[in-house]
Design a protein around this motif. Structure first.
Motif, PDB file in Angstrom:
ATOM      1  N   LEU A 187      13.004  -3.583  -9.918  1.00  0.00           N
ATOM      2  CA  LEU A 187      12.643  -4.876 -10.492  1.00  0.00           C
ATOM      3  C   LEU A 187      12.939  -4.863 -11.987  1.00  0.00           C
ATOM      4  O   LEU A 187      13.048  -3.789 -12.594  1.00  0.00           O
ATOM      5  CB  LEU A 187      11.161  -5.172 -10.265  1.00  0.00           C
ATOM      6  CG  LEU A 187      10.663  -5.115  -8.818  1.00  0.00           C
ATOM      7  CD1 LEU A 187       9.152  -5.317  -8.777  1.00  0.00           C
ATOM      8  CD2 LEU A 187      11.358  -6.154  -7.967  1.00  0.00           C
ATOM      9  N   HIS A 231       4.947   0.925   0.083  1.00  0.00           N
ATOM     10  CA  HIS A 231       5.724  -0.059   0.842  1.00  0.00           C
ATOM     11  C   HIS A 231       4.735  -0.956   1.579  1.00  0.00           C
ATOM     12  O   HIS A 231       3.745  -0.482   2.129  1.00  0.00           O
ATOM     13  CB  HIS A 231       6.579   0.637   1.903  1.00  0.00           C
ATOM     14  CG  HIS A 231       7.775   1.355   1.376  1.00  0.00           C
ATOM     15  ND1 HIS A 231       8.804   0.726   0.718  1.00  0.00           N
ATOM     16  CD2 HIS A 231       8.120   2.661   1.439  1.00  0.00           C
ATOM     17  CE1 HIS A 231       9.725   1.612   0.397  1.00  0.00           C
ATOM     18  NE2 HIS A 231       9.335   2.791   0.803  1.00  0.00           N
ATOM     19  N   ASN A 246       5.912  -6.793   3.912  1.00  0.00           N
ATOM     20  CA  ASN A 246       6.943  -7.639   3.311  1.00  0.00           C
ATOM     21  C   ASN A 246       6.657  -7.744   1.816  1.00  0.00           C
ATOM     22  O   ASN A 246       5.799  -7.016   1.300  1.00  0.00           O
ATOM     23  CB  ASN A 246       6.999  -9.020   3.985  1.00  0.00           C
ATOM     24  CG  ASN A 246       5.637  -9.702   4.020  1.00  0.00           C
ATOM     25  OD1 ASN A 246       4.957  -9.794   3.013  1.00  0.00           O
ATOM     26  ND2 ASN A 246       5.231 -10.162   5.201  1.00  0.00           N
ATOM     27  N   ASN A 247       7.352  -8.628   1.126  1.00  0.00           N
ATOM     28  CA  ASN A 247       7.229  -8.660  -0.335  1.00  0.00           C
ATOM     29  C   ASN A 247       6.203  -9.662  -0.848  1.00  0.00           C
ATOM     30  O   ASN A 247       6.295 -10.131  -1.985  1.00  0.00           O
ATOM     31  CB  ASN A 247       8.592  -8.939  -0.973  1.00  0.00           C
ATOM     32  CG  ASN A 247       9.202 -10.253  -0.514  1.00  0.00           C
ATOM     33  OD1 ASN A 247       8.687 -10.890   0.398  1.00  0.00           O
ATOM     34  ND2 ASN A 247      10.289 -10.648  -1.150  1.00  0.00           N
ATOM     35  N   ARG A 280       4.116  -7.385  -3.473  1.00  0.00           N
ATOM     36  CA  ARG A 280       4.960  -6.824  -4.527  1.00  0.00           C
ATOM     37  C   ARG A 280       6.414  -7.026  -4.151  1.00  0.00           C
ATOM     38  O   ARG A 280       6.823  -6.726  -3.030  1.00  0.00           O
ATOM     39  CB  ARG A 280       4.670  -5.326  -4.729  1.00  0.00           C
ATOM     40  CG  ARG A 280       5.609  -4.666  -5.759  1.00  0.00           C
ATOM     41  CD  ARG A 280       5.107  -3.287  -6.159  1.00  0.00           C
ATOM     42  NE  ARG A 280       6.126  -2.507  -6.857  1.00  0.00           N
ATOM     43  CZ  ARG A 280       6.489  -2.656  -8.131  1.00  0.00           C
ATOM     44  NH1 ARG A 280       5.918  -3.600  -8.851  1.00  0.00           N
ATOM     45  NH2 ARG A 280       7.413  -1.905  -8.673  1.00  0.00           N
ATOM     46  N   GLY A 281       7.181  -7.528  -5.097  1.00  0.00           N
ATOM     47  CA  GLY A 281       8.604  -7.686  -4.864  1.00  0.00           C
ATOM     48  C   GLY A 281       9.266  -6.328  -4.688  1.00  0.00           C
ATOM     49  O   GLY A 281       8.780  -5.311  -5.188  1.00  0.00           O
ATOM     50  N   THR A 282      10.382  -6.313  -3.982  1.00  0.00           N
ATOM     51  CA  THR A 282      11.077  -5.052  -3.735  1.00  0.00           C
ATOM     52  C   THR A 282      12.297  -4.876  -4.625  1.00  0.00           C
ATOM     53  O   THR A 282      12.698  -3.760  -4.924  1.00  0.00           O
ATOM     54  CB  THR A 282      11.511  -4.961  -2.264  1.00  0.00           C
ATOM     55  OG1 THR A 282      12.263  -6.130  -1.909  1.00  0.00           O
ATOM     56  CG2 THR A 282      10.287  -4.873  -1.353  1.00  0.00           C
ATOM     57  N   GLU A 283      12.916  -5.956  -5.038  1.00  0.00           N
ATOM     58  CA  GLU A 283      14.032  -5.885  -5.965  1.00  0.00           C
ATOM     59  C   GLU A 283      14.250  -7.277  -6.546  1.00  0.00           C
ATOM     60  O   GLU A 283      13.745  -8.262  -6.031  1.00  0.00           O
ATOM     61  CB  GLU A 283      15.311  -5.397  -5.280  1.00  0.00           C
ATOM     62  CG  GLU A 283      15.791  -6.276  -4.156  1.00  0.00           C
ATOM     63  CD  GLU A 283      17.046  -5.730  -3.494  1.00  0.00           C
ATOM     64  OE1 GLU A 283      17.828  -6.533  -2.977  1.00  0.00           O
ATOM     65  OE2 GLU A 283      17.233  -4.491  -3.505  1.00  0.00           O
ATOM     66  N   ARG A 317      11.186 -13.889  -8.499  1.00  0.00           N
ATOM     67  CA  ARG A 317       9.811 -13.704  -8.047  1.00  0.00           C
ATOM     68  C   ARG A 317       9.004 -14.986  -8.203  1.00  0.00           C
ATOM     69  O   ARG A 317       8.237 -15.375  -7.311  1.00  0.00           O
ATOM     70  CB  ARG A 317       9.147 -12.554  -8.819  1.00  0.00           C
ATOM     71  CG  ARG A 317       7.745 -12.187  -8.339  1.00  0.00           C
ATOM     72  CD  ARG A 317       7.751 -11.706  -6.902  1.00  0.00           C
ATOM     73  NE  ARG A 317       6.448 -11.180  -6.500  1.00  0.00           N
ATOM     74  CZ  ARG A 317       6.108 -10.917  -5.248  1.00  0.00           C
ATOM     75  NH1 ARG A 317       6.966 -11.117  -4.265  1.00  0.00           N
ATOM     76  NH2 ARG A 317       4.914 -10.430  -4.966  1.00  0.00           N
ATOM     77  N   SER A 370       8.330  -8.294   8.509  1.00  0.00           N
ATOM     78  CA  SER A 370       9.078  -8.146   7.261  1.00  0.00           C
ATOM     79  C   SER A 370       9.537  -9.481   6.691  1.00  0.00           C
ATOM     80  O   SER A 370       9.958  -9.557   5.539  1.00  0.00           O
ATOM     81  CB  SER A 370      10.294  -7.238   7.483  1.00  0.00           C
ATOM     82  OG  SER A 370      11.238  -7.851   8.341  1.00  0.00           O
ATOM     83  N   ASN A 384       5.231   5.227  -0.812  1.00  0.00           N
ATOM     84  CA  ASN A 384       6.665   5.181  -1.073  1.00  0.00           C
ATOM     85  C   ASN A 384       7.117   6.544  -1.606  1.00  0.00           C
ATOM     86  O   ASN A 384       7.317   6.734  -2.803  1.00  0.00           O
ATOM     87  CB  ASN A 384       6.958   4.069  -2.085  1.00  0.00           C
ATOM     88  CG  ASN A 384       8.431   3.933  -2.387  1.00  0.00           C
ATOM     89  OD1 ASN A 384       9.280   4.435  -1.653  1.00  0.00           O
ATOM     90  ND2 ASN A 384       8.744   3.271  -3.492  1.00  0.00           N
TER      91      ASN A 384
END
Length: 378
Positions: free
Chosen positions: A38, A110, A113-114, A117-120, A126, A215, A246
């Motif tokens: 991120l 992990h 899903n996001n 928290r966002g994953t990328e 966001r 997901s 993670n």
């Protein structure tokens, strides 16, 4: 193609609560590189409110460039940790090998899903996600929340405050009660508050079929089926289950340093066992305490002191500080929208005064506190 090799003084993997605040503190005394897919820091406690009030994200999301001006940010992900260093896959497709005098692992969890928290991606993406998700909530009549932990309860509270009787919200909890990490008294009181707000709370109900892909946060509606045969039609399913550590990057070379849950074994000094120049903080550690954000301040303080000593050449434990895990501490603050909530506080027990919980957390979700910690104002 061989990766580019870079040597750094301190490398911090993960820009969440632990990683970002530690990187900020360290950057005043040494060169720090932060690795995260991120380009922003997000106050995690604000996520439940952001889902229903996306404008709240304007201050709860802070670009690394603003929050960590002295820290070099590598926009990428740690894919493998080895005795040689950390192998990074950048978002631009480059591969790097980072060697460091001190390495900090703060890679968090992990999730399904996001949502939490966002994953990328970037700050703008966001914020757009929250705007789109709030529209998804607006359009849904029947909502099922999977998971009765603090996040699931707070999401239900936020929806109830904004939409009232316009939504039928059901919490599905596989365990015998919601809020398993705190006291029975507090859990019972919160259950009553939820039901007073029209939220159905079903405990001992494990989801076996949700008719959609966990997901995909925007998956279409379906029918939730529990192990006990309950069938609940829904327009939106919100996954608020706990995350998985993670730490897959440890499995090739350091799998023996992970416990059965995939968490990193650490010493009382927060060093990875057997690796005195590598520290680990936050959700990924095997510390015997609830994985709550409020523990992070003590971990960062301990790690900051010890990393400074490590950079000065100290290898043994003499002069290093020990972190004391909050084992068995049921302290928790759970909000029910912006004006209400319940807390269990050390020395006070269960605190039911909504005005006090609002002052502690509900009104602001700790956003001013962490903006101040990152030096970007309140």
């Amino acid at each position: 193609m061989k990766p580019s090799i870079l040597s750094k003084r301190v490398v911090v993997y993960g820009g969440g609560m632990a990683g970002a605040i530690l990187a900020k503190s360290l950057s005043s005394i040494t060169d720090v590189t932060l690795v995260d897919p991120l380009d922003y820091f997000e106050v995690p406690m604000a996520a439940p409110r952001n889902l229903v009030k996306p404008d709240f994200a304007e201050r709860s999301i802070v670009p690394f460039a603003e929050a960590l001006p002295k820290v070099r940010h590598i926009h990428g992900k740690l894919v493998e940790l080895s005795p040689r260093g950390g192998r990074i896959a950048t978002v631009s497709g480059e591969e790097l090998l980072l060697k460091a005098e001190v390495t900090v692992l703060a890679t968090g969890s992990h999730f399904a899903n996001n949502l939490m928290r966002g994953t990328e991606g970037a700050e703008a993406g966001r914020k757009a996600f929250y705007a789109r998700y709030s529209e998804r909530i607006d359009a849904a009549r029947n909502i099922v929340i999977v998971g009765g932990g603090p996040i699931g309860v707070e999401v239900a509270g936020e929806i109830a405050e904004v939409h009232g009787s316009g939504k039928h919200v059901t919490i599905l909890e596989a365990g015998p009660r919601i809020l398993a990490g705190t006291t029975v008294e507090m859990a019972a009181h919160v259950t009553g508050m939820l039901r007073d707000r029209g939220v159905s709370v079903l405990v001992g109900e494990k989801l076996v079929n949700g008719s959609n892909d966990p997901s995909d946060a925007f998956a279409p509606g379906g029918v939730a089926v529990t192990a006990n045969g309950q069938r609940i039609a829904y327009d939106l399913m919100i996954w608020c289950t706990g995350g998985r550590s993670n730490t897959d990057y440890m499995r090739t070379h350091f799998s023996s340093l992970l416990n059965a849950q995939g968490r990193v074994r650490v010493t009382p000094e927060l060093r990875v066992v057997g690796l005195p120049s590598i520290y680990a903080l936050g959700d990924i550690t095997d510390l015997d305490e609830n994985k709550m954000a409020w523990h992070i301040a003590g971990q960062v303080k301990t790690a900051l002191w010890n990393i400074r000593r490590t950079l000065e050449g100290q290898q043994d434990v003499n002069g290093l500080k020990k972190y004391r895990p909050q084992t068995g501490n049921p302290s928790m603050v759970v909000t029910m929208g912006s004006k209400a909530g319940v807390a269990h506080l050390k020395g006070l027990g269960t605190v039911k005064a909504g005005w006090l919980v609002s002052m502690i957390k509900a009104r602001h979700m700790f956003v001013p506190k962490y903006r101040k910690a990152l030096g970007v104002g309140t």
